[in-house]
Motif scaffolding. Structure first.
Motif, PDB file in Angstrom:
ATOM      1  N   TYR A  97       6.660 -13.777   4.756  1.00 35.68           N
ATOM      2  CA  TYR A  97       6.157 -13.282   3.483  1.00 35.68           C
ATOM      3  C   TYR A  97       6.643 -11.861   3.234  1.00 35.68           C
ATOM      4  N   SER A  98       6.722 -11.501   1.960  1.00 36.43           N
ATOM      5  CA  SER A  98       6.943 -10.109   1.590  1.00 36.43           C
ATOM      6  C   SER A  98       5.701  -9.656   0.829  1.00 36.43           C
ATOM      7  N   ALA A  99       5.298  -8.418   1.094  1.00 35.23           N
ATOM      8  CA  ALA A  99       4.153  -7.821   0.427  1.00 35.23           C
ATOM      9  C   ALA A  99       4.669  -6.724  -0.494  1.00 35.23           C
ATOM     10  N   ALA A 100       4.591  -6.954  -1.800  1.00 43.56           N
ATOM     11  CA  ALA A 100       4.969  -5.939  -2.784  1.00 43.56           C
ATOM     12  C   ALA A 100       3.731  -5.073  -3.027  1.00 43.56           C
ATOM     13  N   ILE A 101       3.807  -3.821  -2.595  1.00 45.32           N
ATOM     14  CA  ILE A 101       2.661  -2.915  -2.624  1.00 45.32           C
ATOM     15  C   ILE A 101       2.835  -1.949  -3.789  1.00 45.32           C
ATOM     16  N   LYS A 102       1.767  -1.815  -4.602  1.00 48.00           N
ATOM     17  CA  LYS A 102       1.772  -0.886  -5.723  1.00 48.00           C
ATOM     18  C   LYS A 102       0.631   0.104  -5.519  1.00 48.00           C
ATOM     19  N   ILE A 103       0.965   1.387  -5.633  1.00 48.74           N
ATOM     20  CA  ILE A 103      -0.021   2.448  -5.462  1.00 48.74           C
ATOM     21  C   ILE A 103      -0.003   3.330  -6.701  1.00 48.74           C
ATOM     22  N   ASP A 104      -1.189   3.628  -7.212  1.00 48.05           N
ATOM     23  CA  ASP A 104      -1.354   4.580  -8.302  1.00 48.05           C
ATOM     24  C   ASP A 104      -2.332   5.640  -7.788  1.00 48.05           C
ATOM     25  N   TYR A 105      -1.812   6.852  -7.577  1.00 46.68           N
ATOM     26  CA  TYR A 105      -2.621   7.908  -6.969  1.00 46.68           C
ATOM     27  C   TYR A 105      -2.382   9.226  -7.700  1.00 46.68           C
ATOM     28  N   ASN A 106      -3.426   9.731  -8.335  1.00 47.39           N
ATOM     29  CA  ASN A 106      -3.348  10.997  -9.076  1.00 47.39           C
ATOM     30  C   ASN A 106      -2.179  11.018 -10.058  1.00 47.39           C
ATOM     31  N   GLY A 107      -1.975   9.906 -10.775  1.00 44.88           N
ATOM     32  CA  GLY A 107      -0.911   9.829 -11.766  1.00 44.88           C
ATOM     33  C   GLY A 107       0.460   9.502 -11.202  1.00 44.88           C
ATOM     34  N   GLU A 108       0.589   9.474  -9.893  1.00 45.17           N
ATOM     35  CA  GLU A 108       1.866   9.135  -9.260  1.00 45.17           C
ATOM     36  C   GLU A 108       1.866   7.644  -8.934  1.00 45.17           C
ATOM     37  N   LYS A 109       2.906   6.975  -9.340  1.00 46.65           N
ATOM     38  CA  LYS A 109       3.020   5.533  -9.066  1.00 46.65           C
ATOM     39  C   LYS A 109       4.101   5.312  -8.020  1.00 46.65           C
ATOM     40  N   TRP A 110       3.835   4.385  -7.117  1.00 48.42           N
ATOM     41  CA  TRP A 110       4.771   4.064  -6.046  1.00 48.42           C
ATOM     42  C   TRP A 110       4.776   2.555  -5.857  1.00 48.42           C
ATOM     43  N   MET A 111       5.948   2.000  -5.621  1.00 46.33           N
ATOM     44  CA  MET A 111       6.087   0.577  -5.311  1.00 46.33           C
ATOM     45  C   MET A 111       6.980   0.454  -4.088  1.00 46.33           C
ATOM     46  N   GLY A 112       6.612  -0.445  -3.208  1.00 45.75           N
ATOM     47  CA  GLY A 112       7.412  -0.676  -2.024  1.00 45.75           C
ATOM     48  C   GLY A 112       7.151  -2.071  -1.482  1.00 45.75           C
ATOM     49  N   GLU A 113       7.849  -2.409  -0.434  1.00 50.93           N
ATOM     50  CA  GLU A 113       7.741  -3.755   0.120  1.00 50.93           C
ATOM     51  C   GLU A 113       7.692  -3.703   1.640  1.00 50.93           C
ATOM     52  N   LYS A 114       6.849  -4.532   2.195  1.00 54.50           N
ATOM     53  CA  LYS A 114       6.772  -4.738   3.640  1.00 54.50           C
ATOM     54  C   LYS A 114       6.877  -6.242   3.874  1.00 54.50           C
ATOM     55  N   ARG A 115       7.423  -6.608   5.016  1.00 52.59           N
ATOM     56  CA  ARG A 115       7.582  -8.034   5.362  1.00 52.59           C
ATOM     57  C   ARG A 115       6.776  -8.354   6.616  1.00 52.59           C
ATOM     58  N   PHE A 116       6.308  -9.608   6.678  1.00 55.01           N
ATOM     59  CA  PHE A 116       5.571 -10.060   7.847  1.00 55.01           C
ATOM     60  C   PHE A 116       5.659 -11.577   7.941  1.00 55.01           C
ATOM     61  N   SER A 117       5.309 -12.077   9.106  1.00 56.84           N
ATOM     62  CA  SER A 117       5.255 -13.533   9.325  1.00 56.84           C
ATOM     63  C   SER A 117       3.863 -13.905   9.783  1.00 56.84           C
ATOM     64  N   ILE A 118       3.454 -15.108   9.417  1.00 59.32           N
ATOM     65  CA  ILE A 118       2.135 -15.588   9.809  1.00 59.32           C
ATOM     66  C   ILE A 118       2.250 -17.093  10.114  1.00 59.32           C
ATOM     67  N   VAL A 119       1.498 -17.546  11.104  1.00 56.41           N
ATOM     68  CA  VAL A 119       1.527 -18.950  11.508  1.00 56.41           C
ATOM     69  C   VAL A 119       0.139 -19.558  11.390  1.00 56.41           C
ATOM     70  N   TYR A 120       0.112 -20.869  11.388  1.00 54.62           N
ATOM     71  CA  TYR A 120      -1.130 -21.624  11.333  1.00 54.62           C
ATOM     72  C   TYR A 120      -1.900 -21.456  12.641  1.00 54.62           C
ATOM     73  N   ASN A 121      -3.196 -21.220  12.537  1.00 54.99           N
ATOM     74  CA  ASN A 121      -4.048 -21.056  13.719  1.00 54.99           C
ATOM     75  C   ASN A 121      -4.454 -22.443  14.235  1.00 54.99           C
ATOM     76  N   ASN A 122      -3.927 -22.820  15.389  1.00 56.45           N
ATOM     77  CA  ASN A 122      -4.216 -24.144  15.958  1.00 56.45           C
ATOM     78  C   ASN A 122      -5.550 -24.195  16.689  1.00 56.45           C
ATOM     79  N   ALA A 123      -6.078 -23.073  17.105  1.00 51.16           N
ATOM     80  CA  ALA A 123      -7.349 -23.050  17.859  1.00 51.16           C
ATOM     81  C   ALA A 123      -8.517 -23.070  16.882  1.00 51.16           C
ATOM     82  N   GLN A 124      -9.321 -24.116  16.942  1.00 42.94           N
ATOM     83  CA  GLN A 124     -10.505 -24.208  16.068  1.00 42.94           C
ATOM     84  C   GLN A 124     -11.678 -24.719  16.852  1.00 42.94           C
TER      85      GLN A 124
END
Length: 124
Positions: A97-124
């Motif tokens: 997955y990619s996470a498109a992050i948007k930040i609005d802080y004191n009138g300053e806007k920032w956009m960036g991206e982080k990537r991660f992987s996730i799997v199905y949890n088999n333990a239930q």
């Protein structure tokens, strides 16, 4: 507008923003696995240039499964204190997955991206 065009425009905006502003350090924390039909916490820690927690920002995250035309997840992040923002995602598929992050802080806007992987949890 098709997804490819939106992606290209988004990458151009991200690269322009990234080159002109390095005011934030973003750390993305995700679990390694998820359980279907249950919320999975997504956490972001935001620090300013001096390494101090960013407090009072408006933060949103759009999760996009890479290589898929569906499975998009949008979240408004809730501030929990000390520069930490948390949202809940319901994943349907494991993968990259990619996470498109948007930040609005004191009138300053920032956009960036982080990537991660996730799997199905088999333990239930």
């Amino acid at each position: 507008m098709n997804k490819l065009t939106i992606l290209i425009i988004g990458l151009i905006i991200i690269s322009m923003t990234g080159c002109s502003s390095n005011n934030f350090e973003i750390k993305l924390f995700t679990p390694k696995s998820f359980t279907p039909d249950q919320s999975t916490p997504i956490q972001i820690k935001i620090l300013d240039r001096e390494g101090k927690p960013v407090i009072g920002a408006k933060v949103s995250v759009d999760l996009d499964m890479q290589g898929m035309s569906h499975a998009d997840i949008s979240m408004k992040m809730q501030e929990t204190g000390n520069g930490v923002y948390v949202g809940q995602a319901k994943f349907e598929m494991e993968g990259d997955y990619s996470a498109a992050i948007k930040i609005d802080y004191n009138g300053e806007k920032w956009m960036g991206e982080k990537r991660f992987s996730i799997v199905y949890n088999n333990a239930q």
